[in-house]
Design a protein around this motif. Structure first.
Motif, PDB file in Angstrom:
ATOM      1  N   PRO A  11      -5.471  -2.580   1.192  1.00 54.44           N
ATOM      2  CA  PRO A  11      -4.474  -2.060   1.933  1.00 54.44           C
ATOM      3  C   PRO A  11      -4.540  -0.369   1.769  1.00 54.44           C
ATOM      4  O   PRO A  11      -5.234  -0.034   0.974  1.00 54.44           O
ATOM      5  CB  PRO A  11      -3.134  -2.469   1.423  1.00 54.44           C
ATOM      6  N   PRO A  12      -3.968   0.121   2.931  1.00 56.23           N
ATOM      7  CA  PRO A  12      -3.997   1.648   2.646  1.00 56.23           C
ATOM      8  C   PRO A  12      -3.263   2.202   1.518  1.00 56.23           C
ATOM      9  O   PRO A  12      -2.358   1.778   0.976  1.00 56.23           O
ATOM     10  CB  PRO A  12      -3.214   2.120   3.893  1.00 56.23           C
ATOM     11  N   GLY A  13      -4.184   3.123   0.796  1.00 61.89           N
ATOM     12  CA  GLY A  13      -3.728   3.660  -0.247  1.00 61.89           C
ATOM     13  C   GLY A  13      -4.130   2.988  -1.615  1.00 61.89           C
ATOM     14  O   GLY A  13      -3.600   3.398  -2.794  1.00 61.89           O
ATOM     15  N   ALA A  14      -4.702   1.892  -1.530  1.00 59.85           N
ATOM     16  CA  ALA A  14      -5.354   1.218  -2.535  1.00 59.85           C
ATOM     17  C   ALA A  14      -6.164   1.814  -3.526  1.00 59.85           C
ATOM     18  O   ALA A  14      -6.532   1.569  -4.802  1.00 59.85           O
ATOM     19  CB  ALA A  14      -5.639  -0.094  -2.397  1.00 59.85           C
ATOM     20  N   GLY A  15      -7.115   2.735  -2.719  1.00 62.31           N
ATOM     21  CA  GLY A  15      -8.154   3.615  -3.442  1.00 62.31           C
ATOM     22  C   GLY A  15      -9.507   3.192  -2.969  1.00 62.31           C
ATOM     23  O   GLY A  15     -10.329   3.673  -3.594  1.00 62.31           O
ATOM     24  N   LYS A  16      -9.705   2.816  -1.790  1.00 59.57           N
ATOM     25  CA  LYS A  16     -11.230   2.291  -1.369  1.00 59.57           C
ATOM     26  C   LYS A  16     -11.784   3.907  -1.190  1.00 59.57           C
ATOM     27  O   LYS A  16     -12.940   4.010  -1.833  1.00 59.57           O
ATOM     28  CB  LYS A  16     -11.136   1.743  -0.009  1.00 59.57           C
ATOM     29  N   THR A  17     -11.117   5.049  -0.585  1.00 60.03           N
ATOM     30  CA  THR A  17     -11.882   6.059  -0.498  1.00 60.03           C
ATOM     31  C   THR A  17     -12.271   6.839  -1.669  1.00 60.03           C
ATOM     32  O   THR A  17     -13.182   7.312  -2.070  1.00 60.03           O
ATOM     33  CB  THR A  17     -11.038   6.985   0.423  1.00 60.03           C
ATOM     34  N   THR A  18     -11.124   6.654  -2.633  1.00 61.05           N
ATOM     35  CA  THR A  18     -11.201   7.205  -3.973  1.00 61.05           C
ATOM     36  C   THR A  18     -12.432   6.554  -4.934  1.00 61.05           C
ATOM     37  O   THR A  18     -13.015   7.250  -5.494  1.00 61.05           O
ATOM     38  CB  THR A  18      -9.887   6.985  -4.851  1.00 61.05           C
ATOM     39  N   LYS A  43       0.856   8.436   2.456  1.00 65.84           N
ATOM     40  CA  LYS A  43      -0.324   9.285   2.300  1.00 65.84           C
ATOM     41  C   LYS A  43      -0.615  10.387   3.335  1.00 65.84           C
ATOM     42  O   LYS A  43      -0.009   9.928   4.371  1.00 65.84           O
ATOM     43  CB  LYS A  43      -1.430   8.691   1.742  1.00 65.84           C
ATOM     44  N   THR A  47      -8.066   6.592   6.547  1.00 63.87           N
ATOM     45  CA  THR A  47      -9.688   6.367   6.786  1.00 63.87           C
ATOM     46  C   THR A  47      -9.423   5.692   8.350  1.00 63.87           C
ATOM     47  O   THR A  47      -8.853   4.335   8.431  1.00 63.87           O
ATOM     48  CB  THR A  47     -10.105   5.416   5.846  1.00 63.87           C
ATOM     49  N   ARG A 125      -3.314  -0.217 -10.059  1.00 60.70           N
ATOM     50  CA  ARG A 125      -1.876   0.343 -10.735  1.00 60.70           C
ATOM     51  C   ARG A 125      -0.986  -0.648 -11.265  1.00 60.70           C
ATOM     52  O   ARG A 125       0.048  -1.132 -10.764  1.00 60.70           O
ATOM     53  CB  ARG A 125      -1.127   0.803  -9.584  1.00 60.70           C
ATOM     54  N   ASP A 154      -8.637   1.124 -12.911  1.00 61.37           N
ATOM     55  CA  ASP A 154      -8.217   2.383 -12.409  1.00 61.37           C
ATOM     56  C   ASP A 154      -9.337   2.977 -11.698  1.00 61.37           C
ATOM     57  O   ASP A 154     -10.218   3.562 -12.157  1.00 61.37           O
ATOM     58  CB  ASP A 154      -8.015   3.279 -13.687  1.00 61.37           C
ATOM     59  N   ILE A 155      -9.249   2.885 -10.177  1.00 58.35           N
ATOM     60  CA  ILE A 155     -10.121   3.340  -9.113  1.00 58.35           C
ATOM     61  C   ILE A 155     -10.623   4.546  -9.373  1.00 58.35           C
ATOM     62  O   ILE A 155     -11.569   4.919  -8.621  1.00 58.35           O
ATOM     63  CB  ILE A 155      -9.590   2.768  -7.914  1.00 58.35           C
ATOM     64  N   ARG A 156      -9.813   5.581  -9.976  1.00 60.46           N
ATOM     65  CA  ARG A 156     -10.367   6.803  -9.929  1.00 60.46           C
ATOM     66  C   ARG A 156     -11.425   7.276 -11.144  1.00 60.46           C
ATOM     67  O   ARG A 156     -12.267   8.140 -11.294  1.00 60.46           O
ATOM     68  CB  ARG A 156      -9.252   7.896 -10.409  1.00 60.46           C
TER      69      ARG A 156
HETATM   70  N1  LIG Z   1      -1.165   7.329 -10.242  1.00 61.77           N
HETATM   71  C1  LIG Z   1      -2.171   6.619  -9.859  1.00 61.77           C
HETATM   72  N2  LIG Z   1      -2.973   7.019  -8.635  1.00 61.77           N
HETATM   73  C2  LIG Z   1      -3.631   6.192  -8.412  1.00 61.77           C
HETATM   74  C3  LIG Z   1      -4.125   5.001  -9.176  1.00 61.77           C
HETATM   75  N3  LIG Z   1      -5.335   4.704  -8.234  1.00 61.77           N
HETATM   76  C4  LIG Z   1      -5.514   5.103  -7.304  1.00 61.77           C
HETATM   77  N4  LIG Z   1      -4.599   6.209  -7.091  1.00 61.77           N
HETATM   78  C5  LIG Z   1      -4.555   7.421  -6.120  1.00 61.77           C
HETATM   79  O1  LIG Z   1      -4.120   6.543  -4.991  1.00 61.77           O
HETATM   80  C6  LIG Z   1      -4.574   7.443  -3.946  1.00 61.77           C
HETATM   81  C7  LIG Z   1      -5.817   6.144  -3.086  1.00 61.77           C
HETATM   82  O2  LIG Z   1      -6.019   6.674  -1.737  1.00 61.77           O
HETATM   83  P1  LIG Z   1      -7.190   6.457  -1.072  1.00 61.77           P
HETATM   84  O3  LIG Z   1      -8.458   6.567  -1.790  1.00 61.77           O
HETATM   85  O4  LIG Z   1      -7.228   7.272   0.119  1.00 61.77           O
HETATM   86  O5  LIG Z   1      -6.842   4.972  -0.452  1.00 61.77           O
HETATM   87  P2  LIG Z   1      -7.583   4.182   0.624  1.00 61.77           P
HETATM   88  O6  LIG Z   1      -6.450   3.982   1.768  1.00 61.77           O
HETATM   89  O7  LIG Z   1      -7.828   2.957   0.156  1.00 61.77           O
HETATM   90  O8  LIG Z   1      -8.916   4.876   1.052  1.00 61.77           O
HETATM   91  C8  LIG Z   1      -5.648   8.418  -4.258  1.00 61.77           C
HETATM   92  O9  LIG Z   1      -4.887   9.673  -4.109  1.00 61.77           O
HETATM   93  C9  LIG Z   1      -5.799   8.028  -5.967  1.00 61.77           C
HETATM   94  O10 LIG Z   1      -5.809   9.133  -6.782  1.00 61.77           O
HETATM   95  C10 LIG Z   1      -3.641   4.732 -10.241  1.00 61.77           C
HETATM   96  O11 LIG Z   1      -3.962   3.827 -11.014  1.00 61.77           O
HETATM   97  N5  LIG Z   1      -2.499   5.710 -10.623  1.00 61.77           N
END
Ligand SMILES: Nc1nc2c(ncn2[C@@H]2O[C@H](COP(=O)(O)OP(=O)(O)O)[C@@H](O)[C@H]2O)c(=O)[nH]1
Ligand SMILES: [Mg+2]
Length: 176
Positions: A11-18, A43, A47, A125, A154-156
């Motif tokens: 889903p949006p915000g899950a962290g694919k781009t990250t 957000k 994408t 998360r 933790d996708i970061r």
């Molecule tokens: N606080 C926190 N933020 C996270 C975590 N995992 C991902 N993020 C943040 O969530 C956002 C994900 O956005 P994005 O990568 O654009 O999601 P996409 O829509 O799947 O491409 C980024 O700002 C990440 O830094 C986590 O475990 N904790």
């Protein structure tokens, strides 16, 4: 050296781009644009076409990683992106209202692709107060007759993204 095309969805915000930014050896290709709809409270950017990055495994194999757009109105892109793909990473975000239902939705939407490829599920998360237990995600797979690795990530973190990719590639070894 062989090349492996993998898809990352969720889903949006899950962290694919990250995830792609964290791991790509080349500057990742992004197609993010400003959010205009109800997603803008979640957000600023989303994408619209895809993300793309590439990684070389220890074995020397090259992995091309494609991220799908998350929003359902871009679903038509998913079919285009999976063409030639060997495996799927599904990200599930525990800060969303119903992560189990999200997982079920992605299993259904990619069911044709899943029939012929491997899958790994990354749960993000997991420290959220209402996050389901990992066993609940396994039960969801089981009730859909699927057995896939599930990882708490933790996708970061580059190492966590690498874990997902390695888990997926090793399940593919059996079928190649
Ligand atoms: N606080 C926190 N933020 C996270 C975590 N995992 C991902 N993020 C943040 O969530 C956002 C994900 O956005 P994005 O990568 O654009 O999601 P996409 O829509 O799947 O491409 C980024 O700002 C990440 O830094 C986590 O475990 N904790
Ligand atoms: Mg994105």
């Amino acid at each position: 050296m062989p090349e492996i095309k993998l898809i990352i969805t969720g889903p949006p915000g899950a962290g694919k781009t990250t995830a792609i930014e964290a791991i790509s050896e080349t500057p990742p290709v992004r197609t993010d644009t400003r959010t205009t709809d109800d997603l803008s409270s979640v957000k600023d950017e989303t994408t619209v076409a895809m993300d793309f990055g590439e990684i070389t495994l220890e074995s020397g194999e090259k992995v091309f990683l494609y991220g799908t757009p998350g929003q359902r109105r871009f679903e038509f892109m998913w079919k285009i992106l999976v063409e030639g793909g060997l495996g799927l990473i599904i990200l599930v975000d525990c800060s969303r209202p119903d992560p189990i239902d999200d997982l079920k939705m992605y299993l259904e939407n990619f069911s044709d692709f899943i029939e012929r490829t491997g899958v790994v599920v990354g749960i993000t998360r997991t420290s959220e107060p209402d996050a389901p237990e990992l066993t609940e995600f396994y039960e969801c797979l089981e009730s859909n007759d699927r057995v896939f690795p599930i990882l708490d990530v933790d996708i970061r973190e580059r190492e966590d993204v690498a874990l997902l990719i390695n888990a997926l590639v090793s399940t593919l070894e059996f079928s190649r």
